[in-house]
Design a protein around this motif. Structure first.
Motif, PDB file in Angstrom:
ATOM      1  N   ALA A 137      -7.095  10.201  12.804  1.00  9.51           N
ATOM      2  CA  ALA A 137      -7.399   8.818  13.165  1.00  9.51           C
ATOM      3  C   ALA A 137      -8.151   8.123  12.017  1.00  9.51           C
ATOM      4  N   ASP A 138      -9.063   8.868  11.367  1.00  8.87           N
ATOM      5  CA  ASP A 138      -9.797   8.291  10.233  1.00  8.87           C
ATOM      6  C   ASP A 138      -8.856   7.937   9.093  1.00  8.87           C
ATOM      7  N   GLY A 139      -7.905   8.834   8.853  1.00  6.15           N
ATOM      8  CA  GLY A 139      -6.920   8.584   7.799  1.00  6.15           C
ATOM      9  C   GLY A 139      -6.143   7.295   8.091  1.00  6.15           C
ATOM     10  N   GLY A 140      -5.669   7.165   9.322  1.00  6.72           N
ATOM     11  CA  GLY A 140      -4.912   5.963   9.713  1.00  6.72           C
ATOM     12  C   GLY A 140      -5.732   4.698   9.526  1.00  6.72           C
ATOM     13  N   ALA A 141      -6.995   4.771   9.989  1.00 15.21           N
ATOM     14  CA  ALA A 141      -7.867   3.591   9.881  1.00 15.21           C
ATOM     15  C   ALA A 141      -8.075   3.225   8.418  1.00 15.21           C
ATOM     16  N   ASN A 142      -8.227   4.251   7.576  1.00 16.12           N
ATOM     17  CA  ASN A 142      -8.496   3.974   6.159  1.00 16.12           C
ATOM     18  C   ASN A 142      -7.274   3.411   5.425  1.00 16.12           C
ATOM     19  N   ILE A 143      -6.093   3.814   5.873  1.00 15.87           N
ATOM     20  CA  ILE A 143      -4.865   3.268   5.262  1.00 15.87           C
ATOM     21  C   ILE A 143      -4.804   1.760   5.525  1.00 15.87           C
ATOM     22  N   VAL A 144      -5.100   1.373   6.760  1.00 15.84           N
ATOM     23  CA  VAL A 144      -5.069  -0.051   7.115  1.00 15.84           C
ATOM     24  C   VAL A 144      -6.202  -0.799   6.402  1.00 15.84           C
ATOM     25  N   VAL A 183       0.869  -1.172   0.000  1.00 15.33           N
ATOM     26  CA  VAL A 183       0.000   0.000   0.000  1.00 15.33           C
ATOM     27  C   VAL A 183       0.909   1.226   0.000  1.00 15.33           C
ATOM     28  N   VAL A 184       0.825   1.983  -1.080  1.00 20.35           N
ATOM     29  CA  VAL A 184       1.634   3.193  -1.225  1.00 20.35           C
ATOM     30  C   VAL A 184       0.778   4.351  -0.745  1.00 20.35           C
ATOM     31  N   ASN A 185       1.030   4.786   0.493  1.00 21.60           N
ATOM     32  CA  ASN A 185       0.258   5.914   1.025  1.00 21.60           C
ATOM     33  C   ASN A 185       1.017   7.210   0.802  1.00 21.60           C
TER      34      ASN A 185
END
Ligand code: NAI
Length: 423
Positions: free
Chosen positions: A82-89, A39-41
């Protein structure tokens, strides 16, 4: 380990944050080249984190990976939420089913002397580096824990480890990541999740006006990636370590704790004058040790102080099987061996395991990896159980009777072990 054995990531799923350029791009490309799905974030903002973000940087790296025949998906979330982090995972789980590797790499800079540093400059840098790592690591840790495997990288900086003028925000965030690692490494032990930290030095848009041009030319991010990827591999059994890496130069950084001194014998409250009189001894780093966790300080040094002992007991606390064998020659007690000639063969199964033996004769002990031709007895145990045993969480008899520890050959001789080695 032979240099010829290629280290691969087939079947592994990796997230690299801030992978649209600089160091992160190189980590992502090399992980994919060695078989990982990535996953390239990248949020795609400016160097100082400003802007609305852009898909371009992450998309470009995904294209590069696909052109090379690798597998990757892009994610444009902001690690600072926090939403960004959750969505990356979630992106990793939706696309590839799990997360094995997480490289917390996204970063911005807002350098200013303290008095010119507005609260938003402080906050923005803490949000991306420190809170960003929390936001992505927390959901990733949950997935890793379920699967019983994880490799997490924190990215610190020499600015945090040693200090740099005009970077108090960045230094604080970066050393905060070391604290995060120190505790998380303990939470990961049971689940084969290793957490390590790197302090890279490389040419990128973050350093183009900081490092001198002739130095930059020799400092491609490619020189940093090998150490970072090694820490992401199954081969790496280490956890809780910090490394400087740049231009092919790698070394380990450690927080050392000096032996210290009990001022006042632990019986009376020392005066300032007592402290002053003992200053040289308090400051002296000779004989300093690396501690594995808070209890090494509290249970060893402070309890020793209360008991009135001047010399704190040596500290143990093993996180990797190979560390036990590295320390084994130093732990050998010639007196305990009482002239015995024995060979203890260890076969440690699972992650970080392998074969080692201790050959004891003529009051000396040799420890080597591999199989001995004629061991006196062979101890077979899984890596996690072996670490529990060595860290005093389980006693040897219990491990044996519960079947976790199997002993072949001369079982009686194995009883010598407790006398022969004092860790
Ligand atoms: P870079 O600027 O080339 O790469 C950082 C990437 O992170 C950029 O592509 C950026 O768009 C992305 N990013 C920034 N904020 C983000 C956010 N909120 N969410 C998602 N992505 C975001 O810089 P470089 O040098 O490759 O830095 C990588 C890491 O290494 C950073 O954490 C940096 O602090 C650290 N570092 C780099 C050093 C160096 O010598 N290059 C020295 C010490 C540490």
């Amino acid at each position: 380990m032979g240099a010829s054995k290629e280290i691969r990531f087939d079947g592994r799923v990796a997230i690299v944050t801030g992978a649209g350029g600089g160091l992160g791009r190189v980590y992502a490309l090399e992980l994919a080249r060695r078989g990982a799905k990535v996953v390239v974030n990248d949020f795609g903002g400016a160097r100082d984190g400003s802007g609305k973000g852009a898909a371009g940087p992450a998309d470009k790296v995904v294209d590069e990976i696909k052109t090379l025949g690798g597998k990757a998906v892009a994610n444009y979330d902001n690690v600072a939420t926090a939403d960004g982090g959750a969505n990356i995972v979630k992106t990793a789980v939706d696309a590839f089913g799990k997360v094995d590797i997480l490289i917390n790499n996204a970063g911005i800079l807002r350098d200013k002397g303290l008095l010119k540093m507005e609260p938003e400059n402080w906050q923005a840098v803490l949000d991306v580096h420190l809170n960003g790592a929390f936001n992505v690591t927390r959901p990733a840790f949950g997935v890793m824990r379920e699967k019983g495997f994880g490799r997490i990288i924190m990215t610190t900086s020499a600015a945090g480890l040693y200090g740099n003028f005009g970077q108090s925000n960045y230094s604080s965030a970066k050393l905060g990541l070391v604290g995060f690692m120190n505790s998380l490494k303990l939470e990961g032990v049971k689940y084969n999740i290793k957490v390590n930290t790197v302090a890279p030095i490389a040419a990128s848009r973050l350093t183009e006006d900081i490092l001198p041009p002739d130095l930059l030319a020799k400092m491609n991010p490619e020189y940093v990636a090998p150490l970072v990827l090694y820490l992401c591999s199954e081969e790496c059994g280490d956890t809780g370590r910090i490394f400087n890496c740049g231009a092919g130069f790698y070394n380990r950084v450690a927080m050392m704790t000096s032996p210290g001194i009990v001022v006042g014998g632990g019986k009376k409250i020392p005066s300032l004058e007592d402290v002053s009189a003992n200053w040289a001894k308090i400051m002296d780093l000779k004989g300093a040790k690396e501690y594995g966790q808070l209890n090494d300080l509290v249970l060893q040094d402070l309890l020793s102080a209360l008991e009135g002992k001047k010399e704190p007991a040596p500290v143990s606390g093993f996180f990797a099987v190979k560390d036990v064998f590295e320390k084994m020659p130093g732990a050998f007690q010639a007196g305990g061996a009482a002239g015995a000639a024995v060979v203890f063969q260890y076969s440690i199964a699972g992650d970080g395991g392998g074969d080692w033996y201790a050959d004891i004769k003529n009051g000396a002990c040799t420890v080597a990896s591999g199989l001995h031709a004629s061991p006196t007895c062979t101890l077979k145990i899984a890596a996690a159980d072996f670490l529990d045993l060595m860290n005093g969480k389980v006693n040897a008899m219990k491990a044996y009777t519960s079947g976790k520890l199997k002993i072949e050959g001369d079982i009686m001789k194995s009883q010598l072990l407790e006398k022969i080695f004092k860790f």
